[in-house]
Scaffold this motif. Structure first.
Motif, PDB file in Angstrom:
ATOM      1  N   GLY A  93      -0.832  -7.075   3.757  1.00 40.14           N
ATOM      2  CA  GLY A  93      -1.719  -6.759   4.865  1.00 40.14           C
ATOM      3  C   GLY A  93      -1.763  -7.824   5.941  1.00 40.14           C
ATOM      4  O   GLY A  93      -1.108  -8.861   5.854  1.00 40.14           O
ATOM      5  N   TRP A  94      -2.556  -7.537   7.005  1.00 40.86           N
ATOM      6  CA  TRP A  94      -2.739  -8.479   8.102  1.00 40.86           C
ATOM      7  C   TRP A  94      -4.123  -8.264   8.671  1.00 40.86           C
ATOM      8  O   TRP A  94      -4.838  -7.321   8.306  1.00 40.86           O
ATOM      9  CB  TRP A  94      -1.649  -8.321   9.154  1.00 40.86           C
ATOM     10  CG  TRP A  94      -1.812  -7.148  10.083  1.00 40.86           C
ATOM     11  CD1 TRP A  94      -1.809  -5.826   9.742  1.00 40.86           C
ATOM     12  CD2 TRP A  94      -2.002  -7.209  11.504  1.00 40.86           C
ATOM     13  NE1 TRP A  94      -1.970  -5.050  10.858  1.00 40.86           N
ATOM     14  CE2 TRP A  94      -2.100  -5.868  11.954  1.00 40.86           C
ATOM     15  CE3 TRP A  94      -2.080  -8.233  12.435  1.00 40.86           C
ATOM     16  CZ2 TRP A  94      -2.272  -5.542  13.304  1.00 40.86           C
ATOM     17  CZ3 TRP A  94      -2.255  -7.908  13.768  1.00 40.86           C
ATOM     18  CH2 TRP A  94      -2.343  -6.589  14.197  1.00 40.86           C
ATOM     19  N   ASP A  95      -4.520  -9.158   9.585  1.00 42.89           N
ATOM     20  CA  ASP A  95      -5.868  -9.111  10.147  1.00 42.89           C
ATOM     21  C   ASP A  95      -5.771  -9.000  11.663  1.00 42.89           C
ATOM     22  O   ASP A  95      -5.459  -9.979  12.341  1.00 42.89           O
ATOM     23  CB  ASP A  95      -6.634 -10.376   9.753  1.00 42.89           C
ATOM     24  CG  ASP A  95      -8.118 -10.267  10.050  1.00 42.89           C
ATOM     25  OD1 ASP A  95      -8.492  -9.380  10.829  1.00 42.89           O
ATOM     26  OD2 ASP A  95      -8.886 -11.076   9.500  1.00 42.89           O
ATOM     27  N   PRO A  96      -6.032  -7.806  12.252  1.00 41.64           N
ATOM     28  CA  PRO A  96      -5.919  -7.640  13.708  1.00 41.64           C
ATOM     29  C   PRO A  96      -6.878  -8.504  14.514  1.00 41.64           C
ATOM     30  O   PRO A  96      -6.719  -8.631  15.727  1.00 41.64           O
ATOM     31  CB  PRO A  96      -6.226  -6.142  13.910  1.00 41.64           C
ATOM     32  CG  PRO A  96      -5.878  -5.504  12.608  1.00 41.64           C
ATOM     33  CD  PRO A  96      -6.261  -6.520  11.574  1.00 41.64           C
ATOM     34  N   PRO A 144      -3.187  -2.619   6.570  1.00 41.63           N
ATOM     35  CA  PRO A 144      -1.851  -2.738   5.999  1.00 41.63           C
ATOM     36  C   PRO A 144      -0.888  -3.424   6.971  1.00 41.63           C
ATOM     37  O   PRO A 144      -0.926  -3.175   8.179  1.00 41.63           O
ATOM     38  CB  PRO A 144      -1.450  -1.273   5.758  1.00 41.63           C
ATOM     39  CG  PRO A 144      -2.745  -0.554   5.593  1.00 41.63           C
ATOM     40  CD  PRO A 144      -3.683  -1.222   6.547  1.00 41.63           C
ATOM     41  N   GLY A 145      -0.065  -4.288   6.426  1.00 39.92           N
ATOM     42  CA  GLY A 145       0.925  -4.987   7.237  1.00 39.92           C
ATOM     43  C   GLY A 145       2.072  -5.450   6.355  1.00 39.92           C
ATOM     44  O   GLY A 145       1.902  -5.665   5.157  1.00 39.92           O
ATOM     45  N   THR A 179       0.823  -1.220   0.000  1.00 41.30           N
ATOM     46  CA  THR A 179       0.000   0.000   0.000  1.00 41.30           C
ATOM     47  C   THR A 179       0.850   1.262   0.000  1.00 41.30           C
ATOM     48  O   THR A 179       0.313   2.360  -0.127  1.00 41.30           O
ATOM     49  CB  THR A 179      -0.912   0.034   1.237  1.00 41.30           C
ATOM     50  OG1 THR A 179      -0.113   0.203   2.424  1.00 41.30           O
ATOM     51  CG2 THR A 179      -1.733  -1.249   1.341  1.00 41.30           C
ATOM     52  N   LYS A 180       2.157   1.129   0.185  1.00 39.58           N
ATOM     53  CA  LYS A 180       3.103   2.246   0.288  1.00 39.58           C
ATOM     54  C   LYS A 180       2.880   3.065   1.557  1.00 39.58           C
ATOM     55  O   LYS A 180       3.410   4.160   1.691  1.00 39.58           O
ATOM     56  CB  LYS A 180       3.008   3.192  -0.937  1.00 39.58           C
ATOM     57  CG  LYS A 180       3.110   2.488  -2.272  1.00 39.58           C
ATOM     58  CD  LYS A 180       4.403   1.751  -2.439  1.00 39.58           C
ATOM     59  CE  LYS A 180       4.532   1.126  -3.817  1.00 39.58           C
ATOM     60  NZ  LYS A 180       5.749   0.315  -3.956  1.00 39.58           N
ATOM     61  N   ARG A 181       2.138   2.517   2.511  1.00 41.56           N
ATOM     62  CA  ARG A 181       1.892   3.245   3.756  1.00 41.56           C
ATOM     63  C   ARG A 181       2.940   2.942   4.811  1.00 41.56           C
ATOM     64  O   ARG A 181       3.198   3.767   5.678  1.00 41.56           O
ATOM     65  CB  ARG A 181       0.497   2.896   4.308  1.00 41.56           C
ATOM     66  CG  ARG A 181      -0.657   3.483   3.507  1.00 41.56           C
ATOM     67  CD  ARG A 181      -1.964   3.320   4.271  1.00 41.56           C
ATOM     68  NE  ARG A 181      -1.892   3.963   5.563  1.00 41.56           N
ATOM     69  CZ  ARG A 181      -2.767   3.772   6.553  1.00 41.56           C
ATOM     70  NH1 ARG A 181      -3.788   2.936   6.375  1.00 41.56           N
ATOM     71  NH2 ARG A 181      -2.647   4.400   7.702  1.00 41.56           N
ATOM     72  N   ILE A 182       3.511   1.753   4.767  1.00 47.57           N
ATOM     73  CA  ILE A 182       4.478   1.344   5.782  1.00 47.57           C
ATOM     74  C   ILE A 182       5.867   1.274   5.161  1.00 47.57           C
ATOM     75  O   ILE A 182       6.038   0.685   4.096  1.00 47.57           O
ATOM     76  CB  ILE A 182       4.137  -0.043   6.356  1.00 47.57           C
ATOM     77  CG1 ILE A 182       2.729  -0.068   6.942  1.00 47.57           C
ATOM     78  CG2 ILE A 182       5.158  -0.464   7.406  1.00 47.57           C
ATOM     79  CD1 ILE A 182       2.268  -1.462   7.322  1.00 47.57           C
ATOM     80  N   GLY A 233       2.402  -4.157  11.638  1.00 52.15           N
ATOM     81  CA  GLY A 233       1.000  -4.086  11.244  1.00 52.15           C
ATOM     82  C   GLY A 233       0.361  -2.828  11.805  1.00 52.15           C
ATOM     83  O   GLY A 233       0.630  -2.435  12.952  1.00 52.15           O
ATOM     84  N   ILE A 234      -0.490  -2.187  11.002  1.00 54.96           N
ATOM     85  CA  ILE A 234      -1.145  -0.945  11.405  1.00 54.96           C
ATOM     86  C   ILE A 234      -2.501  -1.248  12.028  1.00 54.96           C
ATOM     87  O   ILE A 234      -3.215  -2.157  11.599  1.00 54.96           O
ATOM     88  CB  ILE A 234      -1.337  -0.010  10.203  1.00 54.96           C
ATOM     89  CG1 ILE A 234       0.003   0.331   9.545  1.00 54.96           C
ATOM     90  CG2 ILE A 234      -2.037   1.284  10.616  1.00 54.96           C
ATOM     91  CD1 ILE A 234      -0.133   1.191   8.314  1.00 54.96           C
ATOM     92  N   GLY A 235      -2.882  -0.456  13.017  1.00 56.31           N
ATOM     93  CA  GLY A 235      -4.225  -0.469  13.574  1.00 56.31           C
ATOM     94  C   GLY A 235      -4.779   0.944  13.609  1.00 56.31           C
ATOM     95  O   GLY A 235      -4.044   1.924  13.521  1.00 56.31           O
TER      96      GLY A 235
END
Length: 517
Positions: free
Chosen positions: A388-391, A402-403, A369-372, A426-428
Motif C-alpha cells: 500500500g501507500w499513503d496519498p 492499495p499501492g 490486495t490483488k487489486r492492482i 497507487g490507487i485513489g
C-alpha cells in the motif's frame, strides 16, 4: 539536502546515500580522530512527528543493544532546523549485499557471515528487540576486528520492535523474499523466530545467488547449486520452515549449527565456480560502503517509505548506485541447470529449467490486495513492495490505499537521482482528485519535458516526462489516470527507466488492471 560542512561537532566528508527517512553522511570526529556515519532525518519528513519518533526509536534501539554484532550509536543531536540526527560507527567494507556482487560466495564464508549475523540478531533479542527486516543490505561489514578479522554488524532497525510490542497486533512489514510468513499476518504476533527465517533466507542467497521463493515454496538450495553440503541444505530449510514451531528456536541455535557445519567441512570446501575471489577482494578495497548504512526499509508500518512514490519528495543529490547480480536479469546458475526469474509474487527465486535458461520479456505483477496488476519488463522486476501507500504525502486527505512498487532496487526508489528502473502504481478514490494532483507535482533538480494525453479502453489521463534528475540517461514518466467506467478509481503512477520510457509506459498502462472499490 544540500551538502553540509558540519553536523554538530562532526566534519562532513561526503554523502553515503539516502533512504525515505534520512540521508547518511560520512563524517570525521576530529576529537577522537575517527570516521563516523551520521544519519540525518530527511527534510520532507521534518513536520511529521510520528516519523520523527520512528527515526529516534531506531537510534534508541541500536543504543540498547551493546553487543559487538550490532552497529553502535555514539551520539544523537539536532540540526539548527530541529531535524534529529544520530551518529553511528562507520562500516568501511560495505554490506553483505555488496559482497555478493561477484556471485554466490564460497560455502565457508557464507556460513561464517550468516553465523556472525545471527549472533548479532541474538544480541538484539537479548536486549528485547526483534529486527523484522534482516536482509543482505542490512548486514554491514567493517574492519578493525580482533586479529585483523572482519566484523559483521546488524544495522537498520527502522522496522524493529520490542518483543512486548511485537507479541500483539502488528502491521505487515518486511522485505519480499526475506520476510517470515507470520509477518504478513498482523494478528499472529511475531517473535525472534521471524528473524531466524530471514537469516535462513540470507544464507540461501549467499550460497545460491538467488533470493528464495515465497514461504512453503522454497526450492532446496542444493538443487540451485549442486554439491552443497547436505547439512547446510537441511539447516537452511529448517530456518525457513513456514511453521515457526519447526524452525531453529533462536538465532543463537541457528548460529551454533552453522558453526558445526563449518567445522565439519573438508579442507577442499565447496567453492563457487562463478565467483572470482580476487574481484571480490578488489571490490571490497576499492568501493568501501558505497551506500552502507544509508539503505532504508521498504515496508514500514502503515507509513510511506520506499514504496512511497518518489514524487512526494524533492529530488536529492546524487546517490551512488548499488550493484546487484544473479537474479537481476535471469542469469543462469549451477552450470545451466537453473535460472533466476521473478514470479508474480515479486520475489526473485531460482527455478529449474529444461534446456537453455530464459527469462520472459514481460511479466505480470500483483499487489498484496490483488487489486492492482500490470505487465512490465522482467529486467526491472527484481524487488516488490505491494502493501500500500499513503496519498497524504501528495497533500490529499485520503489515507492508506492499495499501492505497488516493483523495481530493480526498491530501497533506491524514493531517490530520483539514482539509476533504477521500475514502476509504482497507487490507487485513489473515485473523484478524490488524485489524477489532477499528479499534474501539479514538481521535482527539484529534474528537467520537465512536457506532457501528453493517454487513452485506452480502461483509462484516460496525462503522462508528464522528466529527466535527468541527476543521472544522465534516466527518464521519469509521471501519470495521473481516471477510469473510463463510471465510479471507477483514480490512479497515480511513476515509471522510471534508463532511456526514453514512452513505448514502455504505454504498454504498462494498457495492461493496468484495478479491481474492486
Amino acid at each position: 539536502m544540500p551538502f553540509p560542512d558540519q553536523i554538530g561537532r562532526y566534519r562532513v566528508e561526503r554523502r553515503l546515500g539516502a533512504g525515505a527517512f534520512g540521508v547518511v553522511w560520512l563524517a570525521h570526529d576530529d576529537r577522537l580522530e575517527a570516521p563516523v556515519a551520521i544519519k540525518v532525518m530527511a527534510e520532507n519528513w521534518a513536520f511529521r512527528m510520528d516519523i520523527r519518533e520512528r527515526f529516534l526509536t531506531e537510534a534508541r534501539l541500536l543504543r540498547r543493544a551493546t553487543a559487538g554484532g550490532v552497529v553502535q550509536v555514539f551520539d544523537i543531536g539536532e540540526l539548527p532546523d530541529e531535524r534529529p540526527y544520530f551518529v553511528m560507527e562507520y562500516a568501511d567494507r560495505g554490506t553483505v549485499e555488496d559482497r555478493m556482487a561477484a556471485g554466490p560466495v564460497e560455502v565457508p564464508e557464507a556460513l561464517d557471515l550468516t553465523a556472525r549475523a545471527a549472533r548479532g540478531v541474538s544480541a538484539l533479542y537479548e536486549a528485547g528487540i526483534v529486527h523484522r527486516d534482516i536482509k543482505p543490505s542490512n548486514i554491514l561489514l567493517a574492519g578493525g576486528g580482533t586479529a585483523g578479522r572482519e566484523r559483521v554488524l546488524v544495522a537498520d532497525l527502522g522496522l524493529a520492535k520490542t518483543l512486548a510490542q511485537a507479541s500483539g497486533l502488528t502491521v505487515v512489514a518486511g522485505s519480499a523474499g526475506y520476510m517470515a510468513p507470520e509477518q504478513a499476518e498482523p494478528f499472529d504476533g511475531i517473535d525472534g523466530r521471524a528473524d531466524v527465517y530471514s537469516l535462513g533466507a540470507v544464507l540461501y542467497r549467499l550460497v545460491t545467488g538467488a533470493a528464495p521463493g515465497s514461504p512453503g515454496k522454497v526450492i532446496e538450495p542444493d538443487r540451485v547449486r549442486p554439491g552443497l553440503p547436505p547439512a547446510l541444505n537441511r539447516a537452511v530449510l529448517r530456518a525457513m520452515e513456514p511453521d515457526r514451531e519447526r524452525r531453529w528456536p533462536t538465532a543463537a541455535a541457528f548460529a551454533d549449527e552453522l558453526d558445526r557445519i563449518a567445522a565439519a567441512l573438508p579442507v577442499a570446501a565447496v567453492r563457487s565456480p562463478e565467483r572470482k575471489t580476487q574481484a571480490r577482494e578488489t571490490q571490497s578495497q576499492e568501493t568501501p560502503a558505497r551506500d552502507t548504512q544509508a539503505r532504508e526499509t521498504p515496508v514500514p508500518e502503515r507509513q510511506p517509505s520506499e514504496e512511497r512514490p518518489a514524487a512526494a519528495r524533492a529530488a536529492v543529490p546524487d546517490s551512488p548506485p548499488g550493484r546487484r547480480t544473479l537474479g537481476r536479469r535471469g542469469k543462469a546458475v549451477a552450470a545451466g541447470a537453473a535460472a533466476v526469474v521473478l514470479l508474480g509474487a515479486g520475489t526473485v527465486v531460482a527455478v529449474e529449467l529444461q534446456g537453455r535458461p530464459t527469462t520472459p520479456a514481460e511479466i505480470r505483477v500483483t499487489d498484496a490486495t490483488k487489486r492492482i496488476s500490470f505487465e512490465m519488463p522482467s529486467g526491472w522486476a527484481d524487488e516488490q513492495v505491494g502493501s500500500g501507500w499513503d496519498p497524504t504525502v501528495l497533500g490529499l486527505r485520503t489515507h492508506h490505499q492499495p499501492g505497488l512498487t516493483v523495481a530493480q532496487d526498491v530501497s533506491r526508489w524514493p531517490d530520483l537521482t539514482t539509476a533504477v528502473s521500475g514502476v509504482f502504481v497507487g490507487i485513489g478514490a473515485s473523484g478524490g482528485g488524485l489524477a489532477h494532483k499528479a499534474e501539479t507535482i514538481g521535482h527539484t533538480g529534474c528537467t520537465y519535458h512536457g506532457g501528453r494525453a493517454f487513452t485506452s479502453d480502461a483509462w484516460h489521463g496525462r503522462v508528464r516526462t522528466w529527466s535527468p534528475c541527476g543521472t544522465a540517461g534516466q527518464s521519469l514518466e509521471e501519470i495521473g489516470l481516471t477510469a473510463t467506467r463510471s465510479g471507477g478509481p483514480e490512479v497515480y503512477a511513476q515509471i522510471r527507466c534508463d532511456r526514453d520510457c514512452t513505448e514502455r509506459t504505454d504498454g504498462i498502462l494498457r495492461s493496468l488492471r484495478v479491481t474492486g472499490s
